[in-house]
Each structure stands twice: as structure tokens, then as C-alpha cells.
Design an enzyme around this catalytic site. Structure first.
Site, PDB file in Angstrom:
ATOM      1  N   ASP A 253       0.869  -1.181   0.000  1.00 30.40           N
ATOM      2  CA  ASP A 253       0.000   0.000   0.000  1.00 30.40           C
ATOM      3  C   ASP A 253       0.908   1.234   0.000  1.00 30.40           C
ATOM      4  O   ASP A 253       2.105   1.142   0.268  1.00 30.40           O
ATOM      5  CB  ASP A 253      -0.898   0.010   1.243  1.00 30.40           C
ATOM      6  CG  ASP A 253      -1.748   1.257   1.313  1.00 30.40           C
ATOM      7  OD1 ASP A 253      -2.402   1.592   0.307  1.00 30.40           O
ATOM      8  OD2 ASP A 253      -1.751   1.943   2.362  1.00 30.40           O
ATOM      9  N   SER A 254       0.293   2.375  -0.267  1.00 32.77           N
ATOM     10  CA  SER A 254       1.057   3.622  -0.234  1.00 32.77           C
ATOM     11  C   SER A 254       1.496   3.979   1.191  1.00 32.77           C
ATOM     12  O   SER A 254       2.365   4.819   1.366  1.00 32.77           O
ATOM     13  CB  SER A 254       0.189   4.756  -0.794  1.00 32.77           C
ATOM     14  OG  SER A 254      -1.032   4.819  -0.089  1.00 32.77           O
TER      15      SER A 254
ATOM     16  N   CYS B 287      -4.145  -1.220  -2.174  1.00 37.17           N
ATOM     17  CA  CYS B 287      -4.316   0.230  -2.314  1.00 37.17           C
ATOM     18  C   CYS B 287      -5.208   0.448  -3.526  1.00 37.17           C
ATOM     19  O   CYS B 287      -4.913  -0.054  -4.619  1.00 37.17           O
ATOM     20  CB  CYS B 287      -2.954   0.884  -2.522  1.00 37.17           C
ATOM     21  SG  CYS B 287      -3.005   2.631  -2.951  1.00 37.17           S
TER      22      CYS B 287
ATOM     23  N   GLU C 288      -6.006   9.238   9.354  1.00 35.43           N
ATOM     24  CA  GLU C 288      -4.650   9.156   9.906  1.00 35.43           C
ATOM     25  C   GLU C 288      -4.526   9.994  11.178  1.00 35.43           C
ATOM     26  O   GLU C 288      -3.761   9.675  12.077  1.00 35.43           O
ATOM     27  CB  GLU C 288      -3.624   9.590   8.854  1.00 35.43           C
ATOM     28  CG  GLU C 288      -3.610   8.627   7.690  1.00 35.43           C
ATOM     29  CD  GLU C 288      -2.299   8.533   6.939  1.00 35.43           C
ATOM     30  OE1 GLU C 288      -1.333   9.228   7.291  1.00 35.43           O
ATOM     31  OE2 GLU C 288      -2.268   7.740   5.972  1.00 35.43           O
TER      32      GLU C 288
ATOM     33  N   CYS D 205     -11.373   3.165  -0.774  1.00 32.08           N
ATOM     34  CA  CYS D 205     -10.084   3.675  -0.308  1.00 32.08           C
ATOM     35  C   CYS D 205      -9.782   2.965   0.997  1.00 32.08           C
ATOM     36  O   CYS D 205     -10.676   2.769   1.830  1.00 32.08           O
ATOM     37  CB  CYS D 205     -10.154   5.190  -0.095  1.00 32.08           C
ATOM     38  SG  CYS D 205      -8.665   5.867   0.684  1.00 32.08           S
TER      39      CYS D 205
ATOM     40  N   HIS E 171      -8.534   3.855   3.656  1.00 33.72           N
ATOM     41  CA  HIS E 171      -8.743   4.580   4.910  1.00 33.72           C
ATOM     42  C   HIS E 171     -10.208   4.702   5.324  1.00 33.72           C
ATOM     43  O   HIS E 171     -10.517   4.965   6.474  1.00 33.72           O
ATOM     44  CB  HIS E 171      -8.174   5.997   4.782  1.00 33.72           C
ATOM     45  CG  HIS E 171      -6.686   6.064   4.765  1.00 33.72           C
ATOM     46  ND1 HIS E 171      -5.926   5.400   3.827  1.00 33.72           N
ATOM     47  CD2 HIS E 171      -5.804   6.709   5.569  1.00 33.72           C
ATOM     48  CE1 HIS E 171      -4.640   5.643   4.056  1.00 33.72           C
ATOM     49  NE2 HIS E 171      -4.547   6.429   5.101  1.00 33.72           N
TER      50      HIS E 171
HETATM   51  N1  DGL Z   1      -4.121   3.795  -0.036  1.00 36.70           N
HETATM   52  C1  DGL Z   1      -4.748   4.844  -0.810  1.00 36.70           C
HETATM   53  C2  DGL Z   1      -5.981   4.256  -1.522  1.00 36.70           C
HETATM   54  O1  DGL Z   1      -6.555   3.264  -1.107  1.00 36.70           O
HETATM   55  C3  DGL Z   1      -5.149   6.017   0.042  1.00 36.70           C
HETATM   56  C4  DGL Z   1      -3.988   6.851   0.507  1.00 36.70           C
HETATM   57  C5  DGL Z   1      -3.216   7.492  -0.629  1.00 36.70           C
HETATM   58  O2  DGL Z   1      -3.732   8.433  -1.284  1.00 36.70           O
HETATM   59  O3  DGL Z   1      -2.105   7.050  -0.868  1.00 36.70           O
HETATM   60  O4  DGL Z   1      -6.376   4.772  -2.531  1.00 36.70           O
END
Ligand code: DGL
Length: 284
Positions: free
Chosen positions: A12-13, A75, A156, A187, A189
Site C-alpha cells: 500500500d502507499s 491500495c 490518519e 479507499c 482509509h
Molecule cells: N491507499 C490509498 C488508496 O486506497 C489512500 C492513501 C493514498 O492516497 O495514498 O487509494
């Protein structure tokens, strides 16, 4: 070592994919898991498609260098911009790849009465991958997409409930009230804001793709004969590209426990090249 003994790579990012890792642990308790959060380059959600693709291939190459049997792109933004390319190369390298979008759409189509909304980052909404899949799989279902970029920061920050979160959710989602029966949390989050979103959209079914991604991963491992059965206790390892302390602190909210053991790694150009290096079958 038998390939089935290798870990599943999860990427993931940043911290968000830990919601997917938690689901993988529940569904696949015997699997070794190797997580990489690209915390040096988060967020992906506002970046150009080619940038996300380059980042994703670098991360995939790095995980490949550690030895993985499969890759879960945990992600939504990376799945949007990089999944087809990752799947193609993964096929050549003998590493099957799963993203989070298709499993989320499958679940949504099982529960919807015909009116779906997708919420995600700017990149996920612009990429239109959810929309394309919904059109292809269920043309009778209407759908719309809304980008909710501030939700990432709220999650976050731990501001998932209360007046600020509610106001932001109302601003983004108020227009969906009575318009849709199902919302895909597109997403990593957004599941943390579940209660606030449910308050703003009463009666709407919220779809979190983490659980269905874990089941899709289990099906993929079975199909490829890669499922690990028994043996020594399953392990977990966490890699980040920056700020370990923040990853451990914020990650605890996403995972429900401190992600451990965790350490910082450097991604090099070589990682990107490693993903693209020809597999032995291709080279001969
Ligand atoms: N993990 C990213 C997503 O699910 C969200 C956070 C980001 O923008 O990197 O799209």
C-alpha cells in the site's frame, strides 16, 4: 523452499493497506505475510497515473527481491493505475496478483438493489476502474463516484468521529442521500470512518473490500496450488520507506495492534528493474 512457504507480499502507499492485512490474517491464518507501506511517497491518491505505476512497480520489485509467492495490491489508487501492468508482469514472473477493486465490486453487486456510489481518492475516481467494472458486470446498475480526499487525513489523524469528521462527510456525501442504496468504500482509509459515513447516509449498505480481497486471495492461492497448510507458526513482517515511528503509531489504529516487527527499507532503481527483468522462460 516450497513456493507455498514464501510470504504473500502486501503493498500500500502507507498504513491504509493494514486493513487488508488484518483481513488476510483472519481469512488465511497460516500464511506468512510481508507488508510494504510506501510511507516516503504517500499519498498516491493525488499523483499522476504514470507516477503511481512507476512507484507500484518499484515496490513490487522490492517485494519480489525478498521472495514472495503472490502480491496483494492493497491500495485502491495503485490498483486503479497499476493493476493491469502488474498482473501482466506477475504472470511472466509466476507471481499472481490481486487488487482491491474487483473484490469490492463483486461484494457490492451481491448486496445492491441497483443504485451504487463509489467513494475514493481523486486518482481512483478519475481512473474510472470501478465505474468500468460496474458497467461491464451489471449494466442495469446505476452508479456515481465521489472523491473524498480529506477522509485520508482524518483517518490518519484519528478524527474519525465527532463534528469535524461529520461536517466533512456531510459536505462530500450529503448529495448521495436517498440517491443510492450501496456505497463502496473505495479507499483503504475509509472503513475507519464507517460510523460517520453511516450517520450521513442512513440505511445505505457500506461495502469494505478488505474482507472480499482476502477471500479473493485465498481463491487465487488455491487455484495456483500455493496455499500454505500447517508448518511452523505464520509470521508477519512490515517494511516502510520512511518514518517508522509514525507507521507504528498510526498503523495501530488500522491494524488493531502495533504492526511488528517493522523496519525501514530504501527502494532503489534496481527494484523497478527487478520487477521488469525477464523471467527465465521469457529469456530463453
Ligand atoms: N491507499 C490509498 C488508496 O486506497 C489512500 C492513501 C493514498 O492516497 O495514498 O487509494
Amino acid at each position: 523452499m516450497f513456493p507455498s512457504e514464501l510470504p504473500i507480499g502486501v503493498f500500500d502507499s502507507g498504513v491504509g493497506g493494514l486493513t487488508v492485512l488484518a483481513a488476510l490474517r483472519r481469512v488465511l491464518p497460516e500464511e506468512h505475510l510481508l507488508y510494504l507501506g510506501d510511507t516516503a511517497r504517500v499519498p498516491y491518491g493525488t499523483r499522476a497515473p504514470e507516477t503511481v505505476l512507476r512507484y507500484a512497480e518499484g515496490v513490487a520489485g522490492h517485494l519480489l527481491g525478498h521472495g514472495i509467492k503472490a502480491l496483494v495490491v492493497a491500495c485502491n489508487t495503485a490498483t486503479t493505475w497499476a493493476l493491469p501492468a502488474l498482473e501482466r508482469t506477475g504472470r511472466d514472473r509466476g507471481v499472481p496478483v490481486v487488487g482491491v477493486i474487483r473484490p469490492g465490486v463483486d461484494t457490492a453487486l451481491r448486496v445492491t438493489q441497483g443504485r451504487v456510489a463509489v467513494i475514493g481518492t481523486e486518482g481512483t475516481v478519475q481512473g474510472g476502474r470501478y465505474a468500468a467494472l460496474l458497467d461491464a458486470m451489471a449494466p442495469q446498475v446505476t452508479h456515481q463516484s465521489v472523491a473524498c480526499p480529506l477522509f485520508v487525513a482524518l483517518a490518519e489523524e484519528g478524527w474519525t468521529e465527532g463534528p469535524v469528521a461529520r461536517l466533512v462527510a456531510q459536505e462530500y456525501l450529503g448529495g448521495l442521500r436517498d440517491q443510492v442504496d450501496t456505497v463502496i468504500l473505495g479507499c483503504t482509509h475509509y472503513p475507519l470512518l464507517r460510523d460517520t459515513i453511516a450517520d450521513v447516509l442512513p440505511g445505505v449498505t457500506l461495502v469494505d473490500s478488505a474482507e472480499s480481497t482476502a477471500h479473493a486471495t485465498a481463491a487465487m492461492l488455491t487455484e495456483h496450488g500455493l496455499l500454505r497448510r500447517g508448518g511452523p507458526r505464520a509470521t508477519e513482517q512490515f517494511l516502510v520507506t520512511d518514518n517508522l515511528a509514525r507507521f507504528e503509531r498510526v498503523g495501530e489504529r488500522f491494524l488493531g495492534r502495533v504492526p511488528s516487527p517493522a523496519r525501514v527499507v530504501d527502494l532503489a532503481e534496481a527494484d523497478h528493474a527487478l520487477w521488469h527483468a525477464a523471467s527465465p522462460e521469457v529469456a530463453t
